[in-house]
Design a protein around this motif. Sequence first.
Motif, PDB file in Angstrom:
ATOM      1  N   LYS A  79      -6.714 -42.198-123.978  1.00 13.89           N
ATOM      2  CA  LYS A  79      -7.840 -43.081-124.242  1.00 13.89           C
ATOM      3  C   LYS A  79      -8.029 -44.066-123.098  1.00 13.89           C
ATOM      4  O   LYS A  79      -9.132 -44.243-122.617  1.00 13.89           O
ATOM      5  N   GLU A  80      -6.933 -44.717-122.651  1.00 14.33           N
ATOM      6  CA  GLU A  80      -7.029 -45.647-121.533  1.00 14.33           C
ATOM      7  C   GLU A  80      -5.652 -45.912-120.944  1.00 14.33           C
ATOM      8  O   GLU A  80      -4.633 -45.676-121.583  1.00 14.33           O
ATOM      9  N   ILE A  81      -5.651 -46.401-119.714  1.00  8.99           N
ATOM     10  CA  ILE A  81      -4.419 -46.824-119.061  1.00  8.99           C
ATOM     11  C   ILE A  81      -4.230 -48.303-119.362  1.00  8.99           C
ATOM     12  O   ILE A  81      -5.102 -49.115-119.064  1.00  8.99           O
ATOM     13  N   VAL A  82      -3.096 -48.663-119.952  1.00  5.05           N
ATOM     14  CA  VAL A  82      -2.820 -50.045-120.313  1.00  5.05           C
ATOM     15  C   VAL A  82      -2.188 -50.777-119.124  1.00  5.05           C
ATOM     16  O   VAL A  82      -2.648 -51.849-118.730  1.00  5.05           O
ATOM     17  N   PHE A  83      -1.125 -50.202-118.544  1.00  2.09           N
ATOM     18  CA  PHE A  83      -0.454 -50.774-117.375  1.00  2.09           C
ATOM     19  C   PHE A  83      -0.233 -49.681-116.356  1.00  2.09           C
ATOM     20  O   PHE A  83       0.397 -48.671-116.663  1.00  2.09           O
ATOM     21  N   LYS A  84      -0.737 -49.877-115.142  1.00  2.00           N
ATOM     22  CA  LYS A  84      -0.466 -48.937-114.063  1.00  2.00           C
ATOM     23  C   LYS A  84       0.901 -49.239-113.483  1.00  2.00           C
ATOM     24  O   LYS A  84       1.325 -50.377-113.427  1.00  2.00           O
ATOM     25  N   LEU A  85       1.588 -48.220-113.038  1.00  3.60           N
ATOM     26  CA  LEU A  85       2.898 -48.387-112.439  1.00  3.60           C
ATOM     27  C   LEU A  85       2.765 -49.133-111.120  1.00  3.60           C
ATOM     28  O   LEU A  85       1.974 -48.757-110.265  1.00  3.60           O
ATOM     29  N   GLY A  86       3.489 -50.226-110.971  1.00  6.60           N
ATOM     30  CA  GLY A  86       3.482 -50.992-109.731  1.00  6.60           C
ATOM     31  C   GLY A  86       2.474 -52.114-109.688  1.00  6.60           C
ATOM     32  O   GLY A  86       2.548 -52.964-108.819  1.00  6.60           O
ATOM     33  N   ALA A  87       1.526 -52.160-110.587  1.00  6.33           N
ATOM     34  CA  ALA A  87       0.529 -53.231-110.615  1.00  6.33           C
ATOM     35  C   ALA A  87       0.953 -54.249-111.672  1.00  6.33           C
ATOM     36  O   ALA A  87       0.408 -54.286-112.768  1.00  6.33           O
ATOM     37  N   VAL A  88       1.931 -55.085-111.329  1.00 11.27           N
ATOM     38  CA  VAL A  88       2.488 -56.038-112.284  1.00 11.27           C
ATOM     39  C   VAL A  88       1.686 -57.333-112.220  1.00 11.27           C
ATOM     40  O   VAL A  88       1.482 -57.899-111.151  1.00 11.27           O
ATOM     41  N   VAL A  89       1.239 -57.808-113.380  1.00 10.15           N
ATOM     42  CA  VAL A  89       0.440 -59.025-113.470  1.00 10.15           C
ATOM     43  C   VAL A  89       1.163 -60.005-114.392  1.00 10.15           C
ATOM     44  O   VAL A  89       1.624 -59.634-115.480  1.00 10.15           O
ATOM     45  N   ASP A  90       1.274 -61.262-113.936  1.00  9.17           N
ATOM     46  CA  ASP A  90       1.886 -62.305-114.751  1.00  9.17           C
ATOM     47  C   ASP A  90       0.968 -62.595-115.929  1.00  9.17           C
ATOM     48  O   ASP A  90      -0.221 -62.889-115.744  1.00  9.17           O
TER      49      ASP A  90
END
Length: 118
Positions: A79-90
């Motif tokens: 359905k959707e990408i929740v967290f991409k690998l390596g794109a860490v957001v505080d």
Amino acid sequence: MSARKALFLGHVMQRNVLAHDHVKVRVIKMMLDQYLLMYFNKRKDYWALEKDVKCNIGDFVLIEELDERVSPRTRFELKEIVFKLGAVVDPVTGRRCRGTEFIDENRKTQISEESSAV
């Protein structure tokens, strides 16, 4: 009124070798042990069809159950990408970070402009 479809949050583990639009997603559920009355992790792997959403191995994705199976083992769709690998957001500031340090986006663009000018 339509029946409820199952939604799961999972971790992309691998891609199918023969059908490149199928990915294996590992979902972790909390299951109650009746004897100990404690919850434990139970993991289950599902194959999901990847139509419009293109993901990579290691991404956290949301999968939804299809009305009918595409193949004998594929019954979910990305359905959707929740967290991409390596794109860490505080989560507090909304800024990208690498470990415990924030990434300065302005400095990143300055370096790319300086390298293109040379």
